[in-house]
Design a protein around this motif. Structure first.
Motif, PDB file in Angstrom:
ATOM      1  N   ASP A  68      -0.940  -4.424   6.450  1.00 29.74           N
ATOM      2  CA  ASP A  68      -2.302  -5.374   6.139  1.00 29.74           C
ATOM      3  C   ASP A  68      -1.884  -5.760   4.741  1.00 29.74           C
ATOM      4  O   ASP A  68      -2.976  -5.842   3.352  1.00 29.74           O
ATOM      5  N   ASP A 118       3.063  -1.885   4.532  1.00 30.39           N
ATOM      6  CA  ASP A 118       3.372  -3.674   3.796  1.00 30.39           C
ATOM      7  C   ASP A 118       4.351  -3.691   3.714  1.00 30.39           C
ATOM      8  O   ASP A 118       5.649  -3.499   2.690  1.00 30.39           O
ATOM      9  N   TYR A 175       1.540  -4.085  -7.168  1.00 35.06           N
ATOM     10  CA  TYR A 175       1.224  -5.108  -6.502  1.00 35.06           C
ATOM     11  C   TYR A 175       3.073  -5.759  -7.353  1.00 35.06           C
ATOM     12  O   TYR A 175       3.569  -5.439  -7.416  1.00 35.06           O
ATOM     13  N   THR A 188      -4.471  -9.868  -4.429  1.00 35.66           N
ATOM     14  CA  THR A 188      -5.464  -9.491  -5.246  1.00 35.66           C
ATOM     15  C   THR A 188      -5.658 -10.457  -6.089  1.00 35.66           C
ATOM     16  O   THR A 188      -4.240 -10.450  -6.393  1.00 35.66           O
ATOM     17  N   THR A 226       3.131   2.315   2.303  1.00 31.85           N
ATOM     18  CA  THR A 226       2.899   2.644   3.623  1.00 31.85           C
ATOM     19  C   THR A 226       3.684   1.890   4.869  1.00 31.85           C
ATOM     20  O   THR A 226       4.754   2.367   4.835  1.00 31.85           O
ATOM     21  N   ASP A 279       0.712  -1.153  -0.022  1.00 31.56           N
ATOM     22  CA  ASP A 279      -0.070  -0.059   0.170  1.00 31.56           C
ATOM     23  C   ASP A 279       0.937   1.193   0.046  1.00 31.56           C
ATOM     24  O   ASP A 279       0.702   2.594  -0.088  1.00 31.56           O
ATOM     25  N   ASP A 282       4.017   0.220  -3.540  1.00 33.34           N
ATOM     26  CA  ASP A 282       2.821   1.350  -3.695  1.00 33.34           C
ATOM     27  C   ASP A 282       2.723   0.780  -5.248  1.00 33.34           C
ATOM     28  O   ASP A 282       2.727   1.086  -5.599  1.00 33.34           O
ATOM     29  N   ASP A 317      -7.367 -11.033  -0.514  1.00 34.30           N
ATOM     30  CA  ASP A 317      -7.498 -10.267   0.420  1.00 34.30           C
ATOM     31  C   ASP A 317      -6.865 -11.522   1.463  1.00 34.30           C
ATOM     32  O   ASP A 317      -6.938 -10.906   2.470  1.00 34.30           O
TER      33      ASP A 317
END
Length: 211
Positions: free
Chosen positions: A199, A6, A142, A203, A4, A2, A140, A182
Motif C-alpha cells: 500500500d 511496500d 519515506y 504523502t 511491511t 510501511d 519503514d 495518498d
C-alpha cells in the motif's frame, strides 16, 4: 513505505545493468532500522534482481552498497544515518570503482565497480523499498527524489541538493514522489512503468527540504 511489504519496481529493465559509470541516489527518512538475514535482504533503496546489486540500510543505520561479481562484494559507510532525519544518499561508480556518499560527503569507496557485476543481472527487475526475496525487509519511512543516472555525477564531495532534480540526457529514471496525497501513481520522468506493491503511497506528511 510501511516497513511491511511496500515496494516499487520496474520489471525486466536495463536500469542498473552492468555499466562503466553511473549514479543511484535518493532522499531517505527512516522511522526505524532493521537488518535482513543477509546484507541484500536489508531495507532497500535500490536493488537489481534478487542479489546482484543493492543499496540499502541496516539496523545500525549503516549504508551498504553490495554487488555480486561471482562472489559477494560489500561496501559499508563509515558513518550512519540518523532516525527521523532526511538524508541524501548516493552510490556512484566509474572505471576506478564505486563510492557511497551521505549528505554530499564520501563515506566509503571500493576499487570494485558495477562494471564487474555478474552479467546475469542484466535486464532483471529493479526494485525500491523492498527486495524481491520473501525474506527481504521493507523500508519503514519515506523516500523522495529517486534518480538513476548513466554517469558518475559525484566524483568528489558535493553540496547537498536543495531543489527537485530535473531530467537531463543522462537521467535514466527520476521519481519525484510528488503525486496526489495518498496517491498510488509514481510517474517516471524517463517513461518507465512503475509497479507498486503493498500500500505504498505518496504523502505530504514529511518534507525533505527540496523545492
Amino acid at each position: 513505505f510501511d516497513g511491511t511489504d511496500d515496494r516499487l519496481g520496474v520489471s525486466s529493465t536495463s536500469l542498473l545493468n552492468v555499466s562503466s559509470a553511473g549514479t543511484i541516489e535518493a532522499w531517505v527518512y527512516f522511522n526505524s532500522f532493521e537488518s535482513g538475514t543477509y546484507v541484500w535482504y536489508a531495507p532497500t533503496i535500490f536493488a537489481k534482481g534478487d542479489t546482484y546489486a543493492h543499496l540499502g540500510v541496516n539496523s545500525s543505520g549503516t549504508v551498504d552498497f553490495y554487488i555480486y561479481t561471482g562472489s559477494g562484494n560489500d561496501l559499508n559507510s563509515s558513518t550512519n544515518l540518523s532516525l527521523s532525519t532526511w538524508h541524501h544518499v548516493a552510490g556512484t561508480w566509474n572505471a576506478s570503482g564505486r563510492k557511497i556518499y551521505i549528505d554530499g560527503v564520501e563515506v566509503a569507496s571500493s576499487a570494485t565497480s558495477l562494471s564487474s557485476m555478474h552479467t546475469d543481472a542484466n535486464n532483471s527487475e529493479l526494485v525500491m523499498g523492498k527486495g524481491l526475496n520473501a525474506s527481504a525487509k521493507t523500508i519503514d519511512g519515506y523516500v523522495d527524489e529517486i534518480r538513476i543516472s548513466d554517469i558518475d555525477r559525484y566524483p568528489n564531495n558535493f553540496p547537498v541538493p536543495t531543489e527537485a532534480f530535473t531530467s537531463d540526457n543522462n537521467t535514466s529514471l527520476l521519481l519525484h514522489m510528488d503525486g496526489a496525497n495518498d496517491g498510488t501513481s509514481f510517474p517516471d520522468s524517463s517513461g518507465h512503468i512503475i509497479t507498486a506493491n503493498g500500500d505504498v503511497a505518496n504523502t505530504r506528511a514529511v518534507g525533505n527540504g527540496t523545492t
